[in-house]
Write an enzyme that holds these catalytic residues in place. Structure first.
Site, PDB file in Angstrom:
ATOM      1  N   GLU A  75     118.063  82.315 -41.979  1.00 49.36           N
ATOM      2  CA  GLU A  75     117.463  82.577 -43.297  1.00 49.36           C
ATOM      3  C   GLU A  75     118.171  83.734 -43.993  1.00 49.36           C
ATOM      4  O   GLU A  75     118.494  83.679 -45.176  1.00 49.36           O
ATOM      5  CB  GLU A  75     115.967  82.933 -43.146  1.00 49.36           C
ATOM      6  CG  GLU A  75     115.114  81.826 -42.560  1.00 49.36           C
ATOM      7  CD  GLU A  75     115.021  81.865 -41.037  1.00 49.36           C
ATOM      8  OE1 GLU A  75     116.008  82.258 -40.369  1.00 49.36           O
ATOM      9  OE2 GLU A  75     113.965  81.493 -40.515  1.00 49.36           O
ATOM     10  N   CYS A 112     111.022  84.418 -38.800  1.00 57.55           N
ATOM     11  CA  CYS A 112     110.563  85.617 -38.087  1.00 57.55           C
ATOM     12  C   CYS A 112     110.100  86.664 -39.101  1.00 57.55           C
ATOM     13  O   CYS A 112     110.345  86.537 -40.310  1.00 57.55           O
ATOM     14  CB  CYS A 112     111.677  86.160 -37.201  1.00 57.55           C
ATOM     15  SG  CYS A 112     112.971  87.027 -38.103  1.00 57.55           S
TER      16      CYS A 112
HETATM   17  N1  THU Z   1     116.382  82.795 -35.444  1.00 60.50           N
HETATM   18  C1  THU Z   1     116.624  82.437 -36.739  1.00 60.50           C
HETATM   19  O1  THU Z   1     117.747  82.057 -37.105  1.00 60.50           O
HETATM   20  N2  THU Z   1     115.602  82.514 -37.615  1.00 60.50           N
HETATM   21  C2  THU Z   1     114.334  82.944 -37.315  1.00 60.50           C
HETATM   22  O2  THU Z   1     113.509  83.073 -38.201  1.00 60.50           O
HETATM   23  C3  THU Z   1     113.987  83.189 -35.926  1.00 60.50           C
HETATM   24  C4  THU Z   1     115.107  83.227 -34.957  1.00 60.50           C
HETATM   25  C5  THU Z   1     117.493  82.737 -34.491  1.00 60.50           C
HETATM   26  C6  THU Z   1     117.969  84.077 -34.011  1.00 60.50           C
HETATM   27  C7  THU Z   1     118.595  83.722 -32.695  1.00 60.50           C
HETATM   28  O3  THU Z   1     119.931  83.337 -32.911  1.00 60.50           O
HETATM   29  C8  THU Z   1     117.822  82.505 -32.213  1.00 60.50           C
HETATM   30  O4  THU Z   1     117.128  82.008 -33.346  1.00 60.50           O
HETATM   31  C9  THU Z   1     116.809  82.790 -31.112  1.00 60.50           C
HETATM   32  O5  THU Z   1     115.943  83.812 -31.471  1.00 60.50           O
END
Ligand code: THU
Length: 160
Positions: A75, A112
């Site tokens: 994001e 997240c």
């Molecule tokens: N991740 C995202 O790309 N977006 C989120 O909102 C949550 C987590 C990614 C970060 C990391 O590369 C993987 O997901 C595991 O946490």
């Protein structure tokens, strides 16, 4: 004492086929972006696609690093790319999806907390709400009218 109850409205679609053609296209672009994820440490691929007010779509994916805290979420990668190239163009919508090697993700995957804060700041900056579309690999799609709804009682720059 007064109690305030904060509510978040979520539109629930049974699959992407129920979405408008424009939203389907955005989700498809997010799914294509998954393929460009660099995630050798978690193996968890996240794809995001945004729709700009000028009609352009842009996409991005999570980019990991051996120094784990440096991992970048899809994001924030996508929003930063768009706002770097088109700083004055509001972002109207963002589709987010994810794929895991250990299970088929059938539930919508939500951003997240850090990404929610960045989505909120981006909405403030452009004075425009960003519709958020969430889906796993398959299954229901959640649509939230604005990132602000994902971050009640948000912290903003007004006191700085
Ligand atoms: N991740 C995202 O790309 N977006 C989120 O909102 C949550 C987590 C990614 C970060 C990391 O590369 C993987 O997901 C595991 O946490």
């Amino acid at each position: 004492m007064k109690k305030h109850i904060l509510k978040t409205a979520i539109e629930v679609y049974t699959s992407e086929k129920e979405l408008s053609l424009k939203d389907q296209k955005l989700m498809k672009k997010a799914k294509q972006a998954l393929k460009k994820s660099y995630s050798p440490y978690s193996n968890f691929k996240v794809g995001a696609a945004i729709l700009l007010k000028n009609g352009k779509m842009m996409s991005g994916s999570n980019q990991e690093n051996a120094s784990y805290p440096l991992c970048l979420c899809a994001e924030r990668v996508t929003i930063s790319a768009a706002d770097s190239v088109h700083p004055k163009v509001p972002i109207l919508a963002m589709a987010i999806t994810a794929k895991s090697p250990s299970q088929t993700i059938t539930k919508p995957v939500a951003p997240c907390g850090a990404c929610r804060q960045v989505i909120f700041e981006t909405e403030m900056k452009h004075d425009t709400p960003m519709r958020i579309l969430l889906q796993g690999e398959t299954g229901k799609v959640y649509v939230i009218e604005g990132g602000k709804d994902l971050l009640p009682l948000s912290f903003d720059g007004s006191l700085l």
